[in-house]
Design a protein around this motif. Structure first.
Motif, mmCIF file in Angstrom:
data_model
loop_
_atom_site.group_PDB
_atom_site.id
_atom_site.type_symbol
_atom_site.label_atom_id
_atom_site.label_comp_id
_atom_site.label_asym_id
_atom_site.label_seq_id
_atom_site.Cartn_x
_atom_site.Cartn_y
_atom_site.Cartn_z
ATOM 1 N N HIS A 104 26.966 -35.491 -6.542
ATOM 2 C CA HIS A 104 28.013 -35.139 -7.499
ATOM 3 C C HIS A 104 27.906 -33.647 -7.804
ATOM 4 O O HIS A 104 26.863 -33.182 -8.272
ATOM 5 C CB HIS A 104 27.859 -35.959 -8.775
ATOM 6 C CG HIS A 104 27.737 -37.433 -8.523
ATOM 7 N ND1 HIS A 104 28.819 -38.227 -8.208
ATOM 8 C CD2 HIS A 104 26.643 -38.245 -8.493
ATOM 9 C CE1 HIS A 104 28.414 -39.467 -8.016
ATOM 10 N NE2 HIS A 104 27.100 -39.509 -8.184
ATOM 11 N N LEU A 105 28.975 -32.919 -7.525
ATOM 12 C CA LEU A 105 28.977 -31.467 -7.672
ATOM 13 C C LEU A 105 30.030 -31.022 -8.675
ATOM 14 O O LEU A 105 31.055 -31.678 -8.846
ATOM 15 C CB LEU A 105 29.270 -30.787 -6.325
ATOM 16 C CG LEU A 105 28.371 -31.148 -5.141
ATOM 17 C CD1 LEU A 105 28.883 -30.461 -3.882
ATOM 18 C CD2 LEU A 105 26.924 -30.758 -5.418
ATOM 19 N N GLU A 106 29.757 -29.905 -9.320
ATOM 20 C CA GLU A 106 30.781 -29.196 -10.076
ATOM 21 C C GLU A 106 30.865 -27.797 -9.480
ATOM 22 O O GLU A 106 29.864 -27.063 -9.467
ATOM 23 C CB GLU A 106 30.450 -29.143 -11.563
ATOM 24 C CG GLU A 106 31.583 -28.552 -12.379
ATOM 25 C CD GLU A 106 31.484 -28.854 -13.869
ATOM 26 O OE1 GLU A 106 32.300 -28.327 -14.629
ATOM 27 O OE2 GLU A 106 30.579 -29.627 -14.246
ATOM 28 N N LYS A 149 35.281 -31.061 -10.017
ATOM 29 C CA LYS A 149 34.223 -32.023 -9.686
ATOM 30 C C LYS A 149 34.471 -32.561 -8.282
ATOM 31 O O LYS A 149 35.596 -32.934 -7.928
ATOM 32 C CB LYS A 149 34.189 -33.153 -10.709
ATOM 33 C CG LYS A 149 33.731 -32.686 -12.094
ATOM 34 C CD LYS A 149 33.509 -33.865 -13.027
ATOM 35 C CE LYS A 149 33.086 -33.377 -14.416
ATOM 36 N NZ LYS A 149 31.775 -32.687 -14.375
ATOM 37 N N LEU A 204 28.314 -23.210 -7.358
ATOM 38 C CA LEU A 204 27.880 -24.474 -7.947
ATOM 39 C C LEU A 204 27.432 -24.230 -9.380
ATOM 40 O O LEU A 204 26.710 -23.267 -9.655
ATOM 41 C CB LEU A 204 26.719 -25.077 -7.156
ATOM 42 C CG LEU A 204 27.057 -26.155 -6.120
ATOM 43 C CD1 LEU A 204 27.915 -25.571 -5.015
ATOM 44 C CD2 LEU A 204 25.787 -26.778 -5.560
ATOM 45 N N VAL A 206 25.165 -25.705 -12.137
ATOM 46 C CA VAL A 206 24.051 -26.644 -12.215
ATOM 47 C C VAL A 206 23.384 -26.553 -13.579
ATOM 48 O O VAL A 206 23.537 -25.582 -14.315
ATOM 49 C CB VAL A 206 23.011 -26.384 -11.098
ATOM 50 C CG1 VAL A 206 23.650 -26.544 -9.729
ATOM 51 C CG2 VAL A 206 22.410 -24.983 -11.236
ATOM 52 N N SER A 210 26.536 -29.892 -16.642
ATOM 53 C CA SER A 210 27.391 -29.759 -15.462
ATOM 54 C C SER A 210 27.554 -31.066 -14.693
ATOM 55 O O SER A 210 28.585 -31.307 -14.080
ATOM 56 C CB SER A 210 26.813 -28.697 -14.521
ATOM 57 O OG SER A 210 25.601 -29.147 -13.923
ATOM 58 N N CYS A 212 25.880 -31.882 -12.027
ATOM 59 C CA CYS A 212 25.481 -31.742 -10.626
ATOM 60 C C CYS A 212 24.186 -32.524 -10.391
ATOM 61 O O CYS A 212 23.142 -32.204 -10.970
ATOM 62 C CB CYS A 212 25.259 -30.274 -10.284
ATOM 63 S SG CYS A 212 26.688 -29.425 -9.609
ATOM 64 N N CYS A 213 24.257 -33.528 -9.539
ATOM 65 C CA CYS A 213 23.078 -34.363 -9.321
ATOM 66 C C CYS A 213 23.224 -35.138 -8.019
ATOM 67 O O CYS A 213 24.281 -35.148 -7.389
ATOM 68 C CB CYS A 213 22.863 -35.327 -10.482
ATOM 69 S SG CYS A 213 24.154 -36.585 -10.620
#
Length: 221
Positions: A104-106, A149, A204, A206, A210, A212-213
Motif C-alpha cells: 500500500h503506497l501513498e 493511494k 513516496l 512514508v 501515510s 505506506c506499508c
C-alpha cells in the motif's frame, strides 16, 4: 514441498510492516507493526526518477523467460538510483509466507501516467537478496502534484524466512522486459509513442499517517 487443501490457506494472519525513511544515510526500513507504532515516526518523503529510455530491468521472478527467471539475485538492481529499497531487521523467529503480499503506497507524481512496481525479497545473513514475488499496477489517471493511494498485489508465494533473514521491499516504475515500459504519458499503453516519452519523478510519502506499508500473509507456527 508442502501440500494444502486450499489456496490461499484459510488460516493465515496478516503481518504488517510500515515503510520508514532512513536518517543520515541509513538505509530505509520496514518496521514491524507488532513491535512498533508506525505513527511515532515522522512523515517524510523519498523520491526516485524513472527514465523510460533506461528502464529498471526485471531479473528473475515468475516469468517464462528461461534466461531470467526464478530466485535470482537482486543486489545489482537494488543499487540503481531508480529503485527504492526498504529492509526489515533480522528476524528473531522464522515466518512462513503463504499467499499474496500486498503493498500500500501513498505517492505524488509529476506526470499523469506511470507504473508502480513492488518486489518482495528475502535477504540472507550474508547480504544476498533474492526475489520472492513481484507485482505491478499501471496508472493513467494521476493528478500531478497531488497525493494518490496506490495498491499493488504481488504474485502468490509460499516461502520460509529463517532466523536472521530479512524481508526486503523494492519500489520502482519498471520491470523490463517482463512488462512493457510505461512512457509516463496519459494515453493507453498500446497508443503510447516513443517520441512523447518523458522522465518522471515519483515521491513516496512514508511514516506518520501515510499508510505506506506491506502486509504479509503468514501461517501460524
Amino acid at each position: 514441498w508442502m501440500q494444502m487443501e486450499d489456496w490461499p490457506p484459510p488460516h493465515t494472519k496478516e503481518q504488517k510492516f510500515g515503510m520508514i525513511r532512513g536518517n543520515d544515510g541509513d538505509p530505509n526500513k520496514l518496521i514491524d507493526h507488532n513491535s512498533s507504532t508506525i505513527e511515532t515516526f515522522d512523515e517524510s518523503e523519498i523520491s526516485y526518477v524513472y527514465d523510460p529510455s533506461d528502464p529498471t530491468p526485471q531479473v528473475g521472478g515468475a516469468t517464462f523467460n528461461p534466461s531470467c527467471c526464478g530466485r535470482s539475485s537482486q543486489n545489482a538492481i537494488e543499487s540503481r538510483n531508480d529503485v527504492l529499497v526498504f529492509s526489515s531487521e533480522p528476524l528473531e523467529s522464522p515466518i512462513l509466507i503463504a499467499g499474496e503480499i500486498k503493498v500500500h503506497l501513498e505517492v505524488v507524481s509529476n506526470v499523469e501516467g506511470t507504473d508502480y512496481v513492488a518486489r518482495a525479497c528475502q535477504v540472507a545473513s550474508d547480504g544476498e537478496s533474492v526475489i520472492l514475488a513481484d507485482g505491478i499496477i499501471r496508472r493513467f489517471n494521476l493528478r500531478p502534484g497531488r497525493r494518490t493511494k496506490v495498491d499493488v498485489t504481488l504474485s502468490p508465494v509460499l516461502n520460509r524466512l529463517g532466523v536472521g533473514d530479512r524481508l526486503r521491499l523494492q519500489i520502482c516504475s519498471s520491470a523490463y522486459p517482463k512488462y512493457g515500459r510505461h512512457l509516463n504519458t496519459r494515453g493507453s499503453f498500446h497508443l503510447e509513442v516513443e517520441a512523447n516519452a518523458v522522465v518522471s519523478e515519483q515521491i513516496l510519502i512514508v511514516g506518520g499517517d501515510s499508510g505506506c506499508c506491506i502486509t504479509v500473509p503468514v501461517l501460524p507456527a
